[in-house]
Design a protein around this motif. Structure first.
Motif, mmCIF file in Angstrom:
data_model
loop_
_atom_site.group_PDB
_atom_site.id
_atom_site.type_symbol
_atom_site.label_atom_id
_atom_site.label_comp_id
_atom_site.label_asym_id
_atom_site.label_seq_id
_atom_site.Cartn_x
_atom_site.Cartn_y
_atom_site.Cartn_z
ATOM 1 N N PRO A 37 40.520 97.222 51.404
ATOM 2 C CA PRO A 37 41.450 97.870 50.474
ATOM 3 C C PRO A 37 42.671 96.982 50.205
ATOM 4 O O PRO A 37 43.219 96.399 51.131
ATOM 5 C CB PRO A 37 41.860 99.142 51.222
ATOM 6 N N GLY A 38 43.035 96.868 48.941
ATOM 7 C CA GLY A 38 44.214 96.097 48.581
ATOM 8 C C GLY A 38 43.982 94.600 48.426
ATOM 9 O O GLY A 38 44.856 93.876 47.973
ATOM 10 N N GLN A 39 42.804 94.164 48.795
ATOM 11 C CA GLN A 39 42.497 92.728 48.689
ATOM 12 C C GLN A 39 42.166 92.376 47.244
ATOM 13 O O GLN A 39 41.317 93.019 46.647
ATOM 14 C CB GLN A 39 41.293 92.437 49.597
ATOM 15 N N ASP A 40 42.855 91.390 46.681
ATOM 16 C CA ASP A 40 42.561 91.093 45.274
ATOM 17 C C ASP A 40 42.033 89.681 45.049
ATOM 18 O O ASP A 40 41.944 89.216 43.924
ATOM 19 C CB ASP A 40 43.762 91.396 44.384
ATOM 20 N N SER A 41 41.679 89.025 46.147
ATOM 21 C CA SER A 41 40.998 87.748 45.991
ATOM 22 C C SER A 41 39.871 87.695 47.020
ATOM 23 O O SER A 41 39.925 88.397 48.029
ATOM 24 C CB SER A 41 41.973 86.586 46.180
ATOM 25 N N ALA A 42 38.873 86.905 46.741
ATOM 26 C CA ALA A 42 37.729 86.845 47.653
ATOM 27 C C ALA A 42 37.055 85.485 47.564
ATOM 28 O O ALA A 42 36.986 84.884 46.489
ATOM 29 C CB ALA A 42 36.729 87.942 47.300
ATOM 30 N N ALA A 43 36.582 85.007 48.683
ATOM 31 C CA ALA A 43 35.873 83.728 48.721
ATOM 32 C C ALA A 43 34.392 83.948 48.432
ATOM 33 O O ALA A 43 33.821 84.960 48.831
ATOM 34 C CB ALA A 43 36.044 83.074 50.081
ATOM 35 N N VAL A 44 33.801 83.013 47.737
ATOM 36 C CA VAL A 44 32.364 83.051 47.492
ATOM 37 C C VAL A 44 31.748 81.862 48.216
ATOM 38 O O VAL A 44 32.264 80.755 48.157
ATOM 39 C CB VAL A 44 32.046 82.938 45.982
ATOM 40 N N SER A 45 30.668 82.137 48.930
ATOM 41 C CA SER A 45 29.943 81.073 49.627
ATOM 42 C C SER A 45 28.705 80.721 48.826
ATOM 43 O O SER A 45 28.072 81.602 48.247
ATOM 44 C CB SER A 45 29.494 81.565 51.003
ATOM 45 N N ASN A 102 35.677 74.238 52.522
ATOM 46 C CA ASN A 102 35.941 74.351 51.086
ATOM 47 C C ASN A 102 35.192 75.556 50.531
ATOM 48 O O ASN A 102 34.095 75.862 50.971
ATOM 49 C CB ASN A 102 35.477 73.084 50.377
ATOM 50 N N HIS A 103 35.800 76.205 49.583
ATOM 51 C CA HIS A 103 35.166 77.414 49.070
ATOM 52 C C HIS A 103 35.585 77.704 47.641
ATOM 53 O O HIS A 103 36.557 77.146 47.149
ATOM 54 C CB HIS A 103 35.494 78.618 49.962
ATOM 55 N N ILE A 104 34.840 78.596 47.049
ATOM 56 C CA ILE A 104 35.169 79.073 45.709
ATOM 57 C C ILE A 104 35.930 80.377 45.896
ATOM 58 O O ILE A 104 35.551 81.209 46.710
ATOM 59 C CB ILE A 104 33.870 79.286 44.894
ATOM 60 N N MET A 105 37.026 80.522 45.174
ATOM 61 C CA MET A 105 37.871 81.692 45.373
ATOM 62 C C MET A 105 38.041 82.462 44.075
ATOM 63 O O MET A 105 38.466 81.908 43.072
ATOM 64 C CB MET A 105 39.243 81.184 45.828
ATOM 65 N N LEU A 106 37.691 83.723 44.160
ATOM 66 C CA LEU A 106 37.931 84.614 43.020
ATOM 67 C C LEU A 106 39.370 85.095 43.155
ATOM 68 O O LEU A 106 39.737 85.661 44.178
ATOM 69 C CB LEU A 106 36.990 85.822 43.076
ATOM 70 N N VAL A 107 40.167 84.849 42.159
ATOM 71 C CA VAL A 107 41.575 85.226 42.216
ATOM 72 C C VAL A 107 41.846 86.300 41.163
ATOM 73 O O VAL A 107 41.488 86.145 40.002
ATOM 74 C CB VAL A 107 42.484 83.998 41.957
ATOM 75 N N GLY A 108 42.452 87.390 41.595
ATOM 76 C CA GLY A 108 42.739 88.480 40.667
ATOM 77 C C GLY A 108 41.476 89.263 40.339
ATOM 78 O O GLY A 108 41.047 89.327 39.186
#
Ligand SMILES: [Cu+2]
Length: 156
Positions: A37-45, A102-108
């Protein structure tokens, strides 16, 4: 009914969309962890292999305002994340993004990532001869407790 037939065909494509092959490039095991909850970014592997030297020059997703490629580095005893303009891929070498490195990050994120969702990603690679290739892949959303990578993400 014709419409149903098309919908079903679409679903069938999604079932194996976690693996994408576009010419010289193979992407597999794309996944993201469900958000808290409240997290607005996430890493993609994901795992990516290019048959030729290339660099990832852009990533976008309909699920997020922007997508960044982050490098991880130890600096003054702290793990720092930094957005990169491009990510180099060596020929025929599999690169694992997301595994605590290193990772891909979804922001917003436009909405929380829930178990069973899939996140569309469009990854643009540029090759030495300047030609570009865009690869579409779907990252499967796994449970929040998935312990594939141990590092926690703290942005800000
Ligand atoms: Cu990051």
């Amino acid at each position: 009914m014709i419409l149903n037939k098309y919908l079903l065909a679409g679903l069938a494509v999604c079932l194996f969309a976690a693996q994408a092959v576009a010419g010289e490039v193979t992407i597999s095991e794309a996944w993201a962890r469900a958000t808290a909850p409240g997290q607005d970014s996430a890493a993609v592997s994901l795992h990516i292999t290019s048959q030729k030297e290339a660099s990832i020059v852009a990533v976008s997703s309909a699920a997020a305002a922007s997508v960044e490629i982050h490098s991880m580095a130890h600096e003054n005893g702290m793990m720092m994340m930094r957005a990169m303009d491009a990510f180099e891929l060596k020929a025929k070498q599999e690169v694992v993004l997301g595994d605590g490195g290193n990772h891909i990050m979804l922001v917003g994120l436009k909405k929380p990532l829930k178990l069973g969702d899939s996140v569309p990603l469009s990854i643009t690679l540029q090759f030495a001869d300047k030609h570009k290739e865009k690869i579409e892949v779907k990252a499967e959303v796994r449970s929040l407790t998935e312990s594939h990578d141990a590092h926690m993400h703290h942005h800000d």
